[in-house]
Motif scaffolding. Structure first.
Motif, PDB file in Angstrom:
ATOM      1  N   LYS A 680       0.833  -1.196   0.000  1.00 27.79           N
ATOM      2  CA  LYS A 680       0.000   0.000   0.000  1.00 27.79           C
ATOM      3  C   LYS A 680       0.871   1.250   0.000  1.00 27.79           C
ATOM      4  O   LYS A 680       2.029   1.227   0.425  1.00 27.79           O
ATOM      5  N   LYS A 681       0.266   2.364  -0.442  1.00 27.35           N
ATOM      6  CA  LYS A 681       0.959   3.641  -0.435  1.00 27.35           C
ATOM      7  C   LYS A 681       0.336   4.523   0.633  1.00 27.35           C
ATOM      8  O   LYS A 681      -0.889   4.566   0.782  1.00 27.35           O
ATOM      9  N   TYR A 682       1.194   5.230   1.385  1.00 27.36           N
ATOM     10  CA  TYR A 682       0.723   6.002   2.528  1.00 27.36           C
ATOM     11  C   TYR A 682       1.207   7.449   2.447  1.00 27.36           C
ATOM     12  O   TYR A 682       2.362   7.712   2.071  1.00 27.36           O
ATOM     13  N   LYS A 683       0.325   8.360   2.850  1.00 33.56           N
ATOM     14  CA  LYS A 683       0.705   9.756   3.047  1.00 33.56           C
ATOM     15  C   LYS A 683       1.086   9.939   4.514  1.00 33.56           C
ATOM     16  O   LYS A 683       0.363   9.502   5.408  1.00 33.56           O
ATOM     17  N   VAL A 684       2.230  10.585   4.757  1.00 36.15           N
ATOM     18  CA  VAL A 684       2.718  10.822   6.107  1.00 36.15           C
ATOM     19  C   VAL A 684       2.620  12.312   6.405  1.00 36.15           C
ATOM     20  O   VAL A 684       3.243  13.128   5.714  1.00 36.15           O
ATOM     21  N   GLU A 685       1.836  12.657   7.415  1.00 38.47           N
ATOM     22  CA  GLU A 685       1.578  14.065   7.728  1.00 38.47           C
ATOM     23  C   GLU A 685       1.857  14.318   9.210  1.00 38.47           C
ATOM     24  O   GLU A 685       1.348  13.603  10.085  1.00 38.47           O
ATOM     25  N   GLU A 698      10.706  16.839   7.710  1.00 37.90           N
ATOM     26  CA  GLU A 698      10.817  17.519   6.419  1.00 37.90           C
ATOM     27  C   GLU A 698       9.960  16.859   5.355  1.00 37.90           C
ATOM     28  O   GLU A 698       9.480  17.513   4.425  1.00 37.90           O
ATOM     29  N   GLU A 699       9.744  15.558   5.499  1.00 42.45           N
ATOM     30  CA  GLU A 699       8.976  14.822   4.486  1.00 42.45           C
ATOM     31  C   GLU A 699       7.474  14.870   4.738  1.00 42.45           C
ATOM     32  O   GLU A 699       6.706  14.166   4.068  1.00 42.45           O
ATOM     33  N   SER A 700       7.021  15.661   5.703  1.00 41.79           N
ATOM     34  CA  SER A 700       5.590  15.734   6.007  1.00 41.79           C
ATOM     35  C   SER A 700       4.804  16.111   4.760  1.00 41.79           C
ATOM     36  O   SER A 700       5.152  17.056   4.041  1.00 41.79           O
ATOM     37  N   GLY A 701       3.757  15.352   4.504  1.00 43.00           N
ATOM     38  CA  GLY A 701       2.938  15.566   3.321  1.00 43.00           C
ATOM     39  C   GLY A 701       3.325  14.693   2.145  1.00 43.00           C
ATOM     40  O   GLY A 701       2.574  14.606   1.162  1.00 43.00           O
ATOM     41  N   THR A 723      11.001  17.211  23.441  1.00 43.39           N
ATOM     42  CA  THR A 723      10.128  17.609  22.333  1.00 43.39           C
ATOM     43  C   THR A 723       9.474  16.356  21.768  1.00 43.39           C
ATOM     44  O   THR A 723       9.872  15.226  22.079  1.00 43.39           O
ATOM     45  N   SER A 724       8.480  16.569  20.932  1.00 44.12           N
ATOM     46  CA  SER A 724       7.699  15.428  20.432  1.00 44.12           C
ATOM     47  C   SER A 724       7.237  15.660  19.007  1.00 44.12           C
ATOM     48  O   SER A 724       7.096  16.804  18.554  1.00 44.12           O
ATOM     49  N   VAL A 725       6.995  14.546  18.335  1.00 39.05           N
ATOM     50  CA  VAL A 725       6.486  14.561  16.962  1.00 39.05           C
ATOM     51  C   VAL A 725       5.350  13.555  16.880  1.00 39.05           C
ATOM     52  O   VAL A 725       5.476  12.431  17.380  1.00 39.05           O
ATOM     53  N   VAL A 726       4.238  13.966  16.277  1.00 40.76           N
ATOM     54  CA  VAL A 726       3.109  13.066  16.049  1.00 40.76           C
ATOM     55  C   VAL A 726       2.850  13.011  14.558  1.00 40.76           C
ATOM     56  O   VAL A 726       2.692  14.055  13.906  1.00 40.76           O
ATOM     57  N   LEU A 727       2.819  11.808  14.009  1.00 44.34           N
ATOM     58  CA  LEU A 727       2.588  11.613  12.576  1.00 44.34           C
ATOM     59  C   LEU A 727       1.287  10.850  12.354  1.00 44.34           C
ATOM     60  O   LEU A 727       1.030   9.840  13.010  1.00 44.34           O
ATOM     61  N   GLU A 728       0.496  11.335  11.414  1.00 40.91           N
ATOM     62  CA  GLU A 728      -0.692  10.616  10.950  1.00 40.91           C
ATOM     63  C   GLU A 728      -0.353   9.974   9.616  1.00 40.91           C
ATOM     64  O   GLU A 728       0.111  10.651   8.683  1.00 40.91           O
ATOM     65  N   ILE A 729      -0.559   8.685   9.508  1.00 38.41           N
ATOM     66  CA  ILE A 729      -0.170   7.911   8.330  1.00 38.41           C
ATOM     67  C   ILE A 729      -1.443   7.346   7.715  1.00 38.41           C
ATOM     68  O   ILE A 729      -2.165   6.574   8.360  1.00 38.41           O
TER      69      ILE A 729
END
Length: 732
Positions: A680-685, A698-701, A723-729
């Motif tokens: 499958k192909k996923y968008k990472v935001e 940097e690759e968000s979107g 610090t923190s990072v949250v990604l929706e995939i």
């Protein structure tokens, strides 16, 4: 009498001589436990591990790579070395699962196989029931094994009954005994104290017995959590290695014992801690042990955790497949100092924040002795008129007008000596005769072995629920362990106290659950002092720790995640710690999100961030609560933690990355994602950003195949401290 005993012994010998070996298979989708009744009539465990194809492999277990062992009747039996439920008093040299003394003073027991059957409960669940009995004394033991096929979980417990003329004394009464033959063994235990719960510690087992137990009566997980990982042959990693994950479903004193013998065989016994708990069992009465719940994984700790999470959602936790309520708690805003106006103003804050419910914490009750601190009022569950002149019903109505639900804190198992309840019923309290009262947090424990006390505790909840339409949620606290404990009700059976108290608590909770089946409740005990699957049948979630500093919470939540699903672990954003509101909220979103802050003191951009984060959380909560959890980078290995949740369809995922206290300018490696579909192909935001803040990723979107994300990965972590990072995939 001698003639009768001779006939019984002769019958036992004839039984042994004519017994046929019987093999009993208890299987899940990928694991198997194999038991065999030998020709001597005794029941043995011959295998526990990965499921084999066909029966021929199991049949060979007693023929290949075995050590010959001679039993009493002189017949050599290959590999039948590990008694499934070993007894005390005959020729057992090691830990016994059961120890009794009969009416005539004989301290021995020998259990022989009688019969077994397997019942299909539903398409996913079977229960195997094995009956054993002593051939000389009328004592019977029934072993129960409930197998959950898809979740690869086995739940095991024991029933003990006898038909002697007078009570027999039980000294040991394990729920289970499991055996292993490996080259080496590593035990991961979870220990701590108030504000530092569920810390992981892995050590190699050496000859002798390692014990994890509690003798506290209530709040029994204060120092040791009743869970463990056992790695076989080599240290298990997150995604590789053979491992057993086990936990005991009991809310009183527990004991887990790991005994490594002279032949490097390991036996694990689990159950109620028999310490100071000899139990006089009446004829015909059944003594039922709590369940030991375990899973086998040959794919490491991660798979063992996912097995337990899936099982807990369907079978182990109240309403495990239903939504949870986000909330705002008043405690850190008001502590004991509040009135109706302060609380009703916070209803509006609850609505502004976007969460579902306002939770009123400690300090709302007591009139003769108003609850203005922790030294008075506990036990007097009527609203304080000087604080709340219109009562709880008024607060419920005002919350409903604002469009939020109303929840409330109680601690119904405890009492302050400075209370009307104590003045009226001093005999309801656990305390030693002829000695001064012993206090912890200025309180004592009510005697839940007493049916009158059980009625009182039930009525406490029932009365509150009868106020208007009732509250929407209870936070049930328990801030004291048992010390100087003596029950006036139990009189001469004081050794029953630890067991009967726990059973009394379950009776109360059964009544509450029956009358109010849809009532959500949070389990709390001075932080994470109660975290077990026995109480979680009645509670929708548990409070993991009073320590809400997000740095410390990463470790606490990481520890609990090994055995409990995200939806059950309550995490609140509070004033603890000096980190940003983003870091605090992102850490709390790892489980069941709540807030305990003064909303009015938030800056405009902080409030906007919280509102957006709550909206994101509500949108993504099905994935966080019920998705498969993958722990990619452990805070015990690096100064960061990275984990993700993936839904069942592999179409949506959420990744959390927390940077802790790294050295200057850390060069973090790429993190390979897990659990996605490679095709499958996923968008990472990147989501959960403060207004005008730059994205860390940097690759968000951008979009990637699951194959790329899982085999190459992305640089998902910030290099800045806390610090923190949250990604929706999202699948495209």
């Amino acid at each position: 009498m001698k003639k009768i005993i001779f006939l019984l012994m002769f019958t036992a010998l004839v039984y042994k001589a004519h017994a046929q070996e019987k093999q009993i298979q208890i299987e899940t989708q990928s694991s198997a436990l194999i038991l065999k009744a030998g020709k001597n009539g005794l029941l043995y465990q011959t295998y526990l591990g990965a499921k084999l194809n066909g029966n021929s492999g199991y049949d060979a277990l007693s023929k290949e790579n075995t050590k010959s062992f001679v039993i009493n009747d002189g017949n050599p039996l290959n590999n039948l070395r590990h008694l499934a439920y070993p007894t005390y008093g005959t020729d057992n040299l090691f830990e016994s699962a059961i120890r009794v003394t009969h009416n005539d003073g004989n301290p021995s027991l020998e259990l022989t196989y009688v019969s077994h059957r397997t019942e299909k409960i539903d398409d996913n669940t079977t229960e195997t029931i094995i009956k054993l009995k002593d051939q000389v004394y009328p004592v019977e033991v029934t072993l129960h094994y409930k197998a959950f096929y898809n979740e690869n979980i086995v739940e095991q417990w024991t029933e003990i009954v006898h038909h002697e003329k007078k009570p027999i004394m039980l000294y040991n009464y394990a729920s289970s005994m499991l055996h292993f033959d490996a080259d080496r063994y590593w035990l991961t235990q979870f220990h701590g104290d108030w504000a530092k719960e569920a810390r992981m510690l892995e050590t190699e087992l050496t000859s002798g017995t390692k014990v994890i137990d509690s003798k506290l009566g209530v709040r029994t997980n204060m120092y040791q959590t009743p869970v463990f990982f056992l790695s076989l042959n080599a240290k298990a990693e997150e995604n590789s290695g053979e491992i057993i994950a086990g936990t005991i479903a009991w809310s009183g004193n527990f004991k887990l014992a790991f005994e490594l013998d002279n032949k490097n065989s390991l036996r694990i016994s689990s159950g109620i801690n028999p310490f100071a708990s000899e139990y006089s069992l009446e004829p015909g009465k059944i003594f039922t042990t709590p369940s030991f719940i375990y899973t086998f994984s040959n794919k490491g700790k991660g798979q063992a955790s996912r097995n337990l999470h899936k099982w807990a959602g369907k079978y182990g936790i109240k309403d495990g497949e239903k939504p949870r309520l986000t909330l705002l708690n008043n405690w850190e805003t008001t502590f004991f100092n509040f009135d109706e106006k302060k609380l009703t103003d916070m209803f509006a804050d609850t609505k502004t924040l976007g969460v579902d419910m306002f939770l009123l914490d400690d300090g709302w009750f007591g009139n003769k002795y108003p609850r203005s601190g922790d030294k008075s009022g506990l036990g007097d569950w009527q609203a304080t008129k000087t604080k709340l002149p219109n009562g709880i019903g008024f607060l419920i109505q005002e919350a409903q007008k604002t469009g939020v639900k109303f929840g409330i804190w109680i601690e119904p198992e405890m009492v302050n000596p400075k209370s009307e309840l104590y003045e009226k019923h001093p005999d309801w309290v656990l305390k030693l005769p002829n000695r001064p009262e012993s206090y912890y947090r200025s309180q004592l424990v009510l005697d839940l072995s007493n049916p009158k006390v059980q009625d009182f505790v039930f009525k406490t909840v029932d009365d509150i629920m009868q106020t208007n339409s009732g509250v929407a949620f209870f936070k049930w606290d328990c801030n004291r362990m048992m010390t100087n404990a003596y029950s006036t009700y139990l009189k001469k059976q004081q050794s029953h106290l630890f067991i009967e108290y726990t059973k009394g608590l379950y009776k109360v909770l059964d009544r509450i659950k029956t009358k109010y089946p849809n009532l959500p409740m949070m389990l709390c005990a001075g932080g994470g002092g109660r975290t077990d699957y026995a109480l979680l049948k009645y509670f929708t979630e548990f409070w993991a720790s009073d320590n809400t500093d997000p740095y410390n919470r990463v470790f606490i939540q990481w520890g609990y995640s090994q055995f409990f699903p995200a939806f059950s672990i309550c995490n609140h954003v509070t004033s603890w710690g000096n980190q940003s509101i983003k870091f605090k909220t992102d850490v709390a979103m790892m489980g069941k999100l709540g807030f305990d802050i003064n909303v009015k003191e938030l800056k405009a951009n902080e409030l906007k961030y919280c509102q957006d984060a709550v909206a994101n959380y509500k949108r993504l909560s099905p994935v966080i609560w019920h998705g498969d959890m993958y722990r990619m980078v452990s805070p015990y290995d690096e100064s960061r933690a990275v984990l993700m949740y993936v839904d069942d369809t592999k179409s949506k995922a959420v990744l959390f990355s927390y940077t802790l206290h790294p050295l200057y300018d850390p060069q973090y490696n790429l993190v390979r994602f897990q659990g996605l579909d490679p095709n499958k192909k996923y968008k990472v935001e990147e989501i959960n950003l403060m207004s005008e803040a730059k994205k860390t990723l940097e690759e968000s979107g951008e979009s990637y195949t699951g194959d790329y994300l899982m085999n190459v990965g992305l640089r998902v972590s910030s290099s800045k401290v806390e610090t923190s990072v949250v990604l929706e995939i999202t699948q495209i």
